[in-house]
Design a protein around this motif. Structure first.
Motif, PDB file in Angstrom:
ATOM      1  N   ALA A 257      43.233  56.763  50.330  1.00  0.00           N
ATOM      2  CA  ALA A 257      43.085  55.959  49.235  1.00  0.00           C
ATOM      3  C   ALA A 257      42.021  56.508  48.371  1.00  0.00           C
ATOM      4  O   ALA A 257      42.093  56.922  47.148  1.00  0.00           O
ATOM      5  CB  ALA A 257      42.797  54.428  49.377  1.00  0.00           C
ATOM      6  N   LEU A 258      40.999  57.082  49.035  1.00  0.00           N
ATOM      7  CA  LEU A 258      39.737  57.705  48.435  1.00  0.00           C
ATOM      8  C   LEU A 258      40.298  59.177  47.761  1.00  0.00           C
ATOM      9  O   LEU A 258      39.703  59.515  46.703  1.00  0.00           O
ATOM     10  CB  LEU A 258      38.707  57.892  49.567  1.00  0.00           C
ATOM     11  CG  LEU A 258      37.996  56.457  49.860  1.00  0.00           C
ATOM     12  CD1 LEU A 258      37.074  56.656  51.039  1.00  0.00           C
ATOM     13  CD2 LEU A 258      37.180  56.004  48.538  1.00  0.00           C
ATOM     14  N   LYS A 259      41.053  59.828  48.709  1.00  0.00           N
ATOM     15  CA  LYS A 259      41.383  61.016  48.252  1.00  0.00           C
ATOM     16  C   LYS A 259      42.367  60.983  46.803  1.00  0.00           C
ATOM     17  O   LYS A 259      42.218  61.757  45.863  1.00  0.00           O
ATOM     18  CB  LYS A 259      42.409  61.649  49.219  1.00  0.00           C
ATOM     19  CG  LYS A 259      41.768  62.777  50.023  1.00  0.00           C
ATOM     20  CD  LYS A 259      43.009  63.359  50.812  1.00  0.00           C
ATOM     21  CE  LYS A 259      42.381  64.104  51.996  1.00  0.00           C
ATOM     22  NZ  LYS A 259      43.398  64.612  53.114  1.00  0.00           N
ATOM     23  N   ASN A 260      43.151  59.650  46.979  1.00  0.00           N
ATOM     24  CA  ASN A 260      44.034  59.715  45.493  1.00  0.00           C
ATOM     25  C   ASN A 260      43.144  59.266  44.394  1.00  0.00           C
ATOM     26  O   ASN A 260      43.593  59.535  43.235  1.00  0.00           O
ATOM     27  CB  ASN A 260      44.811  58.529  45.954  1.00  0.00           C
ATOM     28  CG  ASN A 260      46.012  58.779  46.811  1.00  0.00           C
ATOM     29  OD1 ASN A 260      46.217  60.085  47.008  1.00  0.00           O
ATOM     30  ND2 ASN A 260      46.773  57.909  47.255  1.00  0.00           N
ATOM     31  N   LYS A 261      41.961  58.986  44.656  1.00  0.00           N
ATOM     32  CA  LYS A 261      40.951  58.405  43.664  1.00  0.00           C
ATOM     33  C   LYS A 261      40.294  59.746  43.233  1.00  0.00           C
ATOM     34  O   LYS A 261      39.239  59.579  42.395  1.00  0.00           O
ATOM     35  CB  LYS A 261      39.938  57.245  43.963  1.00  0.00           C
ATOM     36  CG  LYS A 261      40.609  55.928  44.234  1.00  0.00           C
ATOM     37  CD  LYS A 261      40.953  55.247  42.911  1.00  0.00           C
ATOM     38  CE  LYS A 261      39.672  54.857  42.111  1.00  0.00           C
ATOM     39  NZ  LYS A 261      40.233  54.397  40.723  1.00  0.00           N
ATOM     40  N   GLY A 262      40.399  60.710  43.912  1.00  0.00           N
ATOM     41  CA  GLY A 262      39.675  61.876  43.725  1.00  0.00           C
ATOM     42  C   GLY A 262      38.400  62.109  44.404  1.00  0.00           C
ATOM     43  O   GLY A 262      37.655  63.027  43.836  1.00  0.00           O
TER      44      GLY A 262
ATOM     45  N   VAL B  17      44.643  47.424  54.054  1.00  0.00           N
ATOM     46  CA  VAL B  17      45.498  47.462  53.049  1.00  0.00           C
ATOM     47  C   VAL B  17      44.875  46.766  51.633  1.00  0.00           C
ATOM     48  O   VAL B  17      45.355  47.409  50.436  1.00  0.00           O
ATOM     49  CB  VAL B  17      46.705  46.520  53.345  1.00  0.00           C
ATOM     50  CG1 VAL B  17      47.845  46.394  52.179  1.00  0.00           C
ATOM     51  CG2 VAL B  17      47.464  47.124  54.479  1.00  0.00           C
ATOM     52  N   GLU B  18      44.176  45.503  51.743  1.00  0.00           N
ATOM     53  CA  GLU B  18      43.487  44.816  50.680  1.00  0.00           C
ATOM     54  C   GLU B  18      42.578  45.930  49.962  1.00  0.00           C
ATOM     55  O   GLU B  18      42.263  46.159  48.632  1.00  0.00           O
ATOM     56  CB  GLU B  18      43.091  43.402  50.802  1.00  0.00           C
ATOM     57  CG  GLU B  18      42.308  42.978  49.591  1.00  0.00           C
ATOM     58  CD  GLU B  18      43.153  42.345  48.610  1.00  0.00           C
ATOM     59  OE1 GLU B  18      44.190  42.339  48.551  1.00  0.00           O
ATOM     60  OE2 GLU B  18      42.317  42.156  47.469  1.00  0.00           O
ATOM     61  N   ALA B  19      41.764  46.445  50.865  1.00  0.00           N
ATOM     62  CA  ALA B  19      40.773  47.404  50.309  1.00  0.00           C
ATOM     63  C   ALA B  19      41.342  48.518  49.502  1.00  0.00           C
ATOM     64  O   ALA B  19      40.723  48.996  48.527  1.00  0.00           O
ATOM     65  CB  ALA B  19      39.921  47.978  51.495  1.00  0.00           C
ATOM     66  N   VAL B  20      42.366  48.877  49.924  1.00  0.00           N
ATOM     67  CA  VAL B  20      42.950  50.103  49.249  1.00  0.00           C
ATOM     68  C   VAL B  20      43.464  49.746  47.772  1.00  0.00           C
ATOM     69  O   VAL B  20      43.415  50.421  46.970  1.00  0.00           O
ATOM     70  CB  VAL B  20      44.177  50.722  50.034  1.00  0.00           C
ATOM     71  CG1 VAL B  20      45.137  51.717  49.143  1.00  0.00           C
ATOM     72  CG2 VAL B  20      43.773  51.429  51.309  1.00  0.00           C
ATOM     73  N   ARG B  21      44.239  48.536  47.751  1.00  0.00           N
ATOM     74  CA  ARG B  21      44.688  47.880  46.588  1.00  0.00           C
ATOM     75  C   ARG B  21      43.518  48.010  45.575  1.00  0.00           C
ATOM     76  O   ARG B  21      43.414  48.126  44.307  1.00  0.00           O
ATOM     77  CB  ARG B  21      45.180  46.730  46.856  1.00  0.00           C
ATOM     78  CG  ARG B  21      46.091  45.832  45.845  1.00  0.00           C
ATOM     79  CD  ARG B  21      46.550  44.479  45.945  1.00  0.00           C
ATOM     80  NE  ARG B  21      45.269  43.852  45.984  1.00  0.00           N
ATOM     81  CZ  ARG B  21      44.451  43.393  44.899  1.00  0.00           C
ATOM     82  NH1 ARG B  21      44.778  43.973  43.785  1.00  0.00           N
ATOM     83  NH2 ARG B  21      43.443  42.764  44.959  1.00  0.00           N
ATOM     84  N   ARG B  22      42.123  47.388  46.220  1.00  0.00           N
ATOM     85  CA  ARG B  22      41.029  46.997  45.217  1.00  0.00           C
ATOM     86  C   ARG B  22      40.447  48.371  44.807  1.00  0.00           C
ATOM     87  O   ARG B  22      40.135  48.780  43.585  1.00  0.00           O
ATOM     88  CB  ARG B  22      40.009  46.331  46.068  1.00  0.00           C
ATOM     89  CG  ARG B  22      40.419  44.892  46.231  1.00  0.00           C
ATOM     90  CD  ARG B  22      39.392  43.972  46.923  1.00  0.00           C
ATOM     91  NE  ARG B  22      39.610  42.867  47.361  1.00  0.00           N
ATOM     92  CZ  ARG B  22      38.914  42.055  48.063  1.00  0.00           C
ATOM     93  NH1 ARG B  22      37.546  42.660  48.429  1.00  0.00           N
ATOM     94  NH2 ARG B  22      39.206  41.039  48.654  1.00  0.00           N
ATOM     95  N   LEU B  23      40.478  49.603  45.689  1.00  0.00           N
ATOM     96  CA  LEU B  23      40.159  50.720  45.366  1.00  0.00           C
ATOM     97  C   LEU B  23      40.990  51.407  44.175  1.00  0.00           C
ATOM     98  O   LEU B  23      40.307  52.207  43.262  1.00  0.00           O
ATOM     99  CB  LEU B  23      40.041  51.635  46.726  1.00  0.00           C
ATOM    100  CG  LEU B  23      38.764  51.356  47.611  1.00  0.00           C
ATOM    101  CD1 LEU B  23      38.990  52.173  48.981  1.00  0.00           C
ATOM    102  CD2 LEU B  23      37.595  51.675  46.909  1.00  0.00           C
ATOM    103  N   GLU B  24      42.269  51.154  44.376  1.00  0.00           N
ATOM    104  CA  GLU B  24      43.064  51.818  43.492  1.00  0.00           C
ATOM    105  C   GLU B  24      43.030  51.095  41.972  1.00  0.00           C
ATOM    106  O   GLU B  24      43.013  51.769  40.996  1.00  0.00           O
ATOM    107  CB  GLU B  24      44.488  51.423  43.910  1.00  0.00           C
ATOM    108  CG  GLU B  24      45.071  52.627  44.809  1.00  0.00           C
ATOM    109  CD  GLU B  24      46.339  52.214  45.578  1.00  0.00           C
ATOM    110  OE1 GLU B  24      46.938  51.036  45.318  1.00  0.00           O
ATOM    111  OE2 GLU B  24      46.899  52.999  46.326  1.00  0.00           O
ATOM    112  N   ALA B  25      42.612  49.884  42.021  1.00  0.00           N
ATOM    113  CA  ALA B  25      42.182  49.166  40.661  1.00  0.00           C
ATOM    114  C   ALA B  25      40.771  49.506  40.142  1.00  0.00           C
ATOM    115  O   ALA B  25      40.622  49.391  39.143  1.00  0.00           O
ATOM    116  CB  ALA B  25      42.400  47.616  40.888  1.00  0.00           C
ATOM    117  N   TRP B  26      40.042  49.984  40.945  1.00  0.00           N
ATOM    118  CA  TRP B  26      38.562  50.355  40.562  1.00  0.00           C
ATOM    119  C   TRP B  26      38.379  51.413  39.620  1.00  0.00           C
ATOM    120  O   TRP B  26      38.971  52.569  39.722  1.00  0.00           O
ATOM    121  CB  TRP B  26      37.806  50.862  41.954  1.00  0.00           C
ATOM    122  CG  TRP B  26      36.455  51.448  41.649  1.00  0.00           C
ATOM    123  CD1 TRP B  26      35.458  50.732  40.874  1.00  0.00           C
ATOM    124  CD2 TRP B  26      35.831  52.160  42.424  1.00  0.00           C
ATOM    125  NE1 TRP B  26      34.231  51.383  40.933  1.00  0.00           N
ATOM    126  CE2 TRP B  26      34.648  52.184  41.856  1.00  0.00           C
ATOM    127  CE3 TRP B  26      36.129  52.981  43.636  1.00  0.00           C
ATOM    128  CZ2 TRP B  26      33.555  53.127  42.637  1.00  0.00           C
ATOM    129  CZ3 TRP B  26      35.444  54.069  44.092  1.00  0.00           C
ATOM    130  CH2 TRP B  26      34.015  53.890  43.766  1.00  0.00           C
TER     131      TRP B  26
END
Lengths: 402, 402
Positions: free
Chosen positions: B326-331, B393-402
């Motif tokens: 998830a963090l990688k996907n956020k760059g 799973v929820e943390a990833v969702r929130r990080l994606e929305a961040w």
């Protein structure tokens, strides 16, 4: 190369109890058939009673469930346990957030020594539980051991003996920063009266000293006129820390659970509450008592648990009565054993280790040599009241034949 | 009045994790409906697995019986457990009587600092687990805190950052008595290679230093080419102490069980085996780990327990994979998380506490600010892999929305 800590090099002899264990093992090697009865180290022997056991089981079971699992908790202990200790054992004389739960009194004493550092001066009862002195030597507040006097330099030893009713002559005592005081006393079994503790608190207040009051045996006090906590004395909250334990009242010697009370009013010279630094020490180099043990402690402080605690204490105190009786019948002069699980037996003109060896060889009973607790313990041995009933009955038979 | 220990006065900030907890509670007060996900403190969350749980239950049950009850045991731990650790976790590289069982690695580090005393010099990785520094400050081996540099005087900080692959430049390092080294590293998640550890051991041998090797996360190493113990390196037995724990591999963070290995060959300048002084410290200011916890540890080292341990580790490492992705996907540039349960996320040009606050406010996720582990952690935050799957799973969702 790395220099050895000079404080540790000062500790000439080993810690007392491992040394006794070594001598016991040595004896067993020579006498493999000997049926040794151990009345030496104050080690509980009776099973943990059912209600308290259920408290332990309950937490283990919860650790196996998603809802009941818990990892690191507050280093200071579970809030409910802290409050229960304050309410049930101190009747509200202290507050829950002044109680710091730990893995035991001995470990807390070590951490207190870390907190106070190496520039404090100390006084200890002589004789006393070894960790006050040995731990202080490690923390660097003492000088070298003087073989002839059997004492470390830079410790004020407060002689406690039959001549002063086991209460030190405070007028002859220099001011020190810390005063270690244990009541009911290990090893003498003496319990300080309310008047004596008032005198001690007054002395500490006058000198701006801090009393480290060890009440690990307080639940063994049967006489209601005797104080169980230093905080029953007016003014103690400004001058005393109290260290205590679940080990002896409920048999948690192996389960590991104790606590230390640091009242809000206790301050260092710069006005810093001692509680702040204690909190910093406990959160930095400690990580909480086992949560399983803490749930056992909570069960012990419910009505059913407290009833079981009283039963356990009665059992051990009956042992104390039995051994006292036997020693009296032998004409041995004895002290303690009424409000404490230790009987302090005097053998005038003899060396403690010699008496220890004689009782080991003649009766196959392990005691604790009084001199191991300090020079004023010379000529005494300590009999512990912890053991199975049949062992006490057998010990009495052997002592009679001695 | 009693003077405050000047070493404690040097500790300006509170211990890191209670401070994070305080900020979390403050946030919750303002946002009582927030559903916070804690990926901050490395606190295990999954229930203890059944075989290991049975080990705990079994000892509790035995404590309720005359035959199975035990009080004080050897302070160094149950012999069988010490031998099992040597055999199962060290494949015989160390002996059972070199293993000292304890209530956890953090507490052992505090006691090691007590043993070494206040005249040693130290080096620590920067960033590093706070107790190496904070405990050393308490034990009096450091100078004052330099606010501008974010460092204490008299500590050699070994910068570990992406530029040096998280392994310090030893050639630039002064000789110190002690070198604290943690691998797999908390907080960076970096694992030292065999070559790097050889270099470290050589450096210590050349300088007659002692390495305090923290291997609390060693069971998280998946890559078989990476060493799990410093003793896999030739010559380490003369220069290294290893501290480790059951906390992370089997979820004993609240149960409390760890150990320290002090090899026979390790000596002070006067020839005294370090093991002797460690034994003296452990028997004097410690009283053994809870016997219940020790039986849990023994179960964990049987085949069934080891299998459960591997499952638990796989579970948490899958969390690490999820958060990394998830963090990688956020760059976000990330390190660690492959052989360690920590993901070290870099936010160039930003302050760690600012990133911490932003992630807390925007995603209601608690992380750990990298600067809390030392100045070289500035610009990083640590994500822990400990947590329930649905929270990740929820943390990833929130990080994606961040």
């Amino acid at each position: 190369m790395v220099k050895r800590n000079k404080n540790l090099a000062r500790l000439v002899a080993g810690y007392l109890f491992p040394e006794i264990n070594r001598r016991k093992k040595e004896f067993l090697k020579k006498n493999p058939d000997a049926k040794i009865i151990s009345l030496g180290i104050g080690n509980t022997t009776e099973p943990i009673s059912s209600y308290i056991l259920n408290g332990l089981h309950g937490k283990v079971a919860r650790l196996g469930t998603i809802e009941g699992y818990s990892g690191y908790g507050d280093e200071q202990g579970i809030t409910e346990l802290r409050e229960k200790i304050a309410e049930k054992l101190y009747k509200g004389l202290v507050k829950g957030d002044e109680v710091f739960v730990s893995d035991g009194a001995k470990c807390d004493i070590g951490r207190l020594q870390t907190m106070f550092g190496n520039e404090v001066t100390i006084a200890v009862q002589d004789p006393s539980y070894p960790v006050y002195v040995d731990g202080s030597v490690i923390s660097g507040v003492t000088g070298d051991f003087d073989e002839a006097r059997g004492q470390f330099a830079d410790i004020a030893y407060m002689r406690c003996c039959p001549e002063n009713n086991f209460f030190p002559d405070l007028k002859a005592l220099p001011r020190t920063d810390l005063i270690y005081f244990c009541s009911p006393n290990n090893p003498t079994g003496a319990v300080a009266t309310r008047e004596q503790l008032k005198e001690l608190v007054e002395f500490a207040r006058k000198n701006h000293s801090i009393i480290i009051f060890d009440s690990a045996y307080s639940e063994y006090i049967a006489d209601p006129s005797l104080p169980k906590s230093i905080y029953e004395i007016e003014g103690a909250r400004e001058v005393a820390i109290e260290v205590s334990s679940f080990s002896k009242p409920v048999g948690f010697t192996g389960v590991r659970l104790g606590w230390t009370v640091v009242p809000d009013q206790l301050k260092f010279d710069d006005g810093t509450p001692v509680r702040n630094d204690w909190n910093r020490v406990m959160t930095t180099i400690f990580n909480g008592a086992s949560n399983i043990s803490q749930y056992g402690g909570m069960a012990a402080l419910e009505e059913e648990g407290l009833a079981e605690m009283r039963d356990k204490i009665s059992f051990y105190m009956e042992n104390a009565r039995i051994i006292k009786e036997a020693l009296k019948n032998k004409g041995v002069k004895i002290y303690g054993g009424d409000n404490a699980p230790y009987v302090w037996a005097q053998f005038p003109g003899r060396k403690s280790w010699d008496v220890f060896t004689e009782i080991l060889e003649k009766c196959q009973i392990v005691t604790t040599p009084g001199s191991g607790f300090g020079p004023a313990g010379e000529g005494f041995v300590r009999f512990s009241a912890f053991g199975h009933r049949e062992d006490f009955v057998e010990a009495v038979r052997r002592l009679e034949a001695w």
